[in-house]
Design a protein around this motif. Sequence first.
Motif, PDB file in Angstrom:
ATOM      1  N   THR A 238       0.837  -1.202   0.000  1.00 63.94           N
ATOM      2  CA  THR A 238       0.000   0.000   0.000  1.00 63.94           C
ATOM      3  C   THR A 238       0.869   1.248   0.000  1.00 63.94           C
ATOM      4  O   THR A 238       0.617   2.204  -0.747  1.00 63.94           O
ATOM      5  CB  THR A 238      -0.937   0.007   1.219  1.00 63.94           C
ATOM      6  OG1 THR A 238      -1.748  -1.159   1.211  1.00 63.94           O
ATOM      7  CG2 THR A 238      -1.832   1.233   1.199  1.00 63.94           C
ATOM      8  N   LYS A 239       1.920   1.240   0.824  1.00 66.29           N
ATOM      9  CA  LYS A 239       2.826   2.377   0.910  1.00 66.29           C
ATOM     10  C   LYS A 239       3.623   2.549  -0.381  1.00 66.29           C
ATOM     11  O   LYS A 239       3.798   3.660  -0.872  1.00 66.29           O
ATOM     12  CB  LYS A 239       3.778   2.184   2.101  1.00 66.29           C
ATOM     13  CG  LYS A 239       4.820   3.281   2.261  1.00 66.29           C
ATOM     14  CD  LYS A 239       4.194   4.624   2.548  1.00 66.29           C
ATOM     15  CE  LYS A 239       5.248   5.685   2.785  1.00 66.29           C
ATOM     16  NZ  LYS A 239       4.651   7.030   2.937  1.00 66.29           N
ATOM     17  N   GLN A 243      -0.150   4.526  -1.724  1.00 65.01           N
ATOM     18  CA  GLN A 243      -0.271   5.442  -0.588  1.00 65.01           C
ATOM     19  C   GLN A 243      -1.738   5.630  -0.160  1.00 65.01           C
ATOM     20  O   GLN A 243      -2.161   6.711   0.263  1.00 65.01           O
ATOM     21  CB  GLN A 243       0.345   6.817  -0.901  1.00 65.01           C
ATOM     22  CG  GLN A 243       1.845   6.805  -1.091  1.00 65.01           C
ATOM     23  CD  GLN A 243       2.249   6.332  -2.469  1.00 65.01           C
ATOM     24  OE1 GLN A 243       1.704   6.795  -3.472  1.00 65.01           O
ATOM     25  NE2 GLN A 243       3.183   5.415  -2.537  1.00 65.01           N
ATOM     26  N   SER A 251      -6.738   2.047   1.105  1.00 63.96           N
ATOM     27  CA  SER A 251      -6.256   2.164   2.469  1.00 63.96           C
ATOM     28  C   SER A 251      -6.999   1.182   3.368  1.00 63.96           C
ATOM     29  O   SER A 251      -7.993   0.570   2.978  1.00 63.96           O
ATOM     30  CB  SER A 251      -6.442   3.596   2.980  1.00 63.96           C
ATOM     31  OG  SER A 251      -5.839   3.763   4.240  1.00 63.96           O
ATOM     32  N   TYR A 255      -3.039   1.054   7.730  1.00 63.33           N
ATOM     33  CA  TYR A 255      -2.389   2.158   7.010  1.00 63.33           C
ATOM     34  C   TYR A 255      -2.958   3.501   7.469  1.00 63.33           C
ATOM     35  O   TYR A 255      -2.251   4.514   7.466  1.00 63.33           O
ATOM     36  CB  TYR A 255      -2.573   1.990   5.504  1.00 63.33           C
ATOM     37  CG  TYR A 255      -1.746   2.958   4.705  1.00 63.33           C
ATOM     38  CD1 TYR A 255      -0.395   2.733   4.471  1.00 63.33           C
ATOM     39  CD2 TYR A 255      -2.316   4.124   4.186  1.00 63.33           C
ATOM     40  CE1 TYR A 255       0.371   3.624   3.748  1.00 63.33           C
ATOM     41  CE2 TYR A 255      -1.554   5.020   3.462  1.00 63.33           C
ATOM     42  CZ  TYR A 255      -0.216   4.771   3.250  1.00 63.33           C
ATOM     43  OH  TYR A 255       0.552   5.670   2.535  1.00 63.33           O
ATOM     44  N   GLU A 259      -0.917   6.820   8.481  1.00 66.12           N
ATOM     45  CA  GLU A 259      -1.154   8.085   7.774  1.00 66.12           C
ATOM     46  C   GLU A 259      -1.491   9.207   8.751  1.00 66.12           C
ATOM     47  O   GLU A 259      -0.998  10.338   8.605  1.00 66.12           O
ATOM     48  CB  GLU A 259      -2.294   7.890   6.766  1.00 66.12           C
ATOM     49  CG  GLU A 259      -2.300   8.925   5.666  1.00 66.12           C
ATOM     50  CD  GLU A 259      -3.268   8.554   4.559  1.00 66.12           C
ATOM     51  OE1 GLU A 259      -2.979   8.860   3.392  1.00 66.12           O
ATOM     52  OE2 GLU A 259      -4.328   7.966   4.862  1.00 66.12           O
ATOM     53  N   THR A 263       1.810  11.278   8.392  1.00 63.92           N
ATOM     54  CA  THR A 263       1.500  12.170   7.264  1.00 63.92           C
ATOM     55  C   THR A 263       0.849  13.451   7.762  1.00 63.92           C
ATOM     56  O   THR A 263       1.242  14.557   7.373  1.00 63.92           O
ATOM     57  CB  THR A 263       0.580  11.470   6.252  1.00 63.92           C
ATOM     58  OG1 THR A 263       1.218  10.285   5.768  1.00 63.92           O
ATOM     59  CG2 THR A 263       0.287  12.396   5.070  1.00 63.92           C
TER      60      THR A 263
END
Length: 300
Positions: A238-239, A243, A251, A255, A259, A263
């Motif tokens: 996913t990363k 993303q 997502s 995740y 995030e 993030t």
Amino acid sequence: MKHKRFKQEKREAILGWSFILPATAAFVVFMFWPLIYTFYLSFFKWNMVSPNKQQVGLKNYIDLLTSPLTYQLLWNTLIFVAILICLNFVLPYILAYINTFVMNKGKGIYKTLLFIPSLISLVVGAISLQFIFNPISGPIGTILRGFGITMPSWSKTAGLVILVISLVAVLKAFGYNFLVLLSGMSSVSPELIEAARLEKTPKRKIFSKIVMPLTSSTAIYVLIISVVQGMQYVFTPTKVLTQGGPNHQSSNIIYGVYEEAFTYYSTGRASALSIMAMLIFLILLFLEFKYVERGIYYEN
């Protein structure tokens, strides 16, 4: 005599505690303390940089429970779990049965071929599948164009993007799960299978009525790690690939914690979301012990 026995018992108790103390200390330091501190942070607003934390009470939990994004993450997580159970548990279970009781030749070759993909790292697997599913230059897109079919861009298609990311986790875990289930199949008595064959019992009934009950203890272990470990494995692709996009369609709750923390630097929301994720997995584990564990067969 009693005094000597008491001293010996005390010495044995100290020796026993000395053996388990390192593991207990590691468990407390790396499991219990982070969990307690995460729960503590979930009641604050903090960006991991400021020396001060603003206490907000239950606001982080309320914001998450009233946010449509949270339910999107939960729905995506359920889809991931369903795919991982099908491809990392059900499929290797069936193939382990075929390899053990149906195939007569080439068993070792198939074992090797099915296990080799698990040696590939998650990053390499993610990049490889990105090329394979490339709609323009990838082999699958090229084959489909030969039949006049245009392959959609998987990274921008809801549902398909989750499937491709899940396949990376499948590549990593499938071979290990297959070997574990294969070892469980080896504990089933060949004489029992042969007796069922002499009575002309169909293969599907041999699988469902004999093999499944006798290998249920191994199966439940593989089922649990397929979910828990699989959700850890989907984080890396996913990363690397999406993303969480498009629009959080790929997502999931794991995740989402990353995030929020790294993030958006919203440590409080990330902590609250991680506590919610833990509660969900605890509920699933409780249901497993309550309704599934009762039917498990443990030899001896």
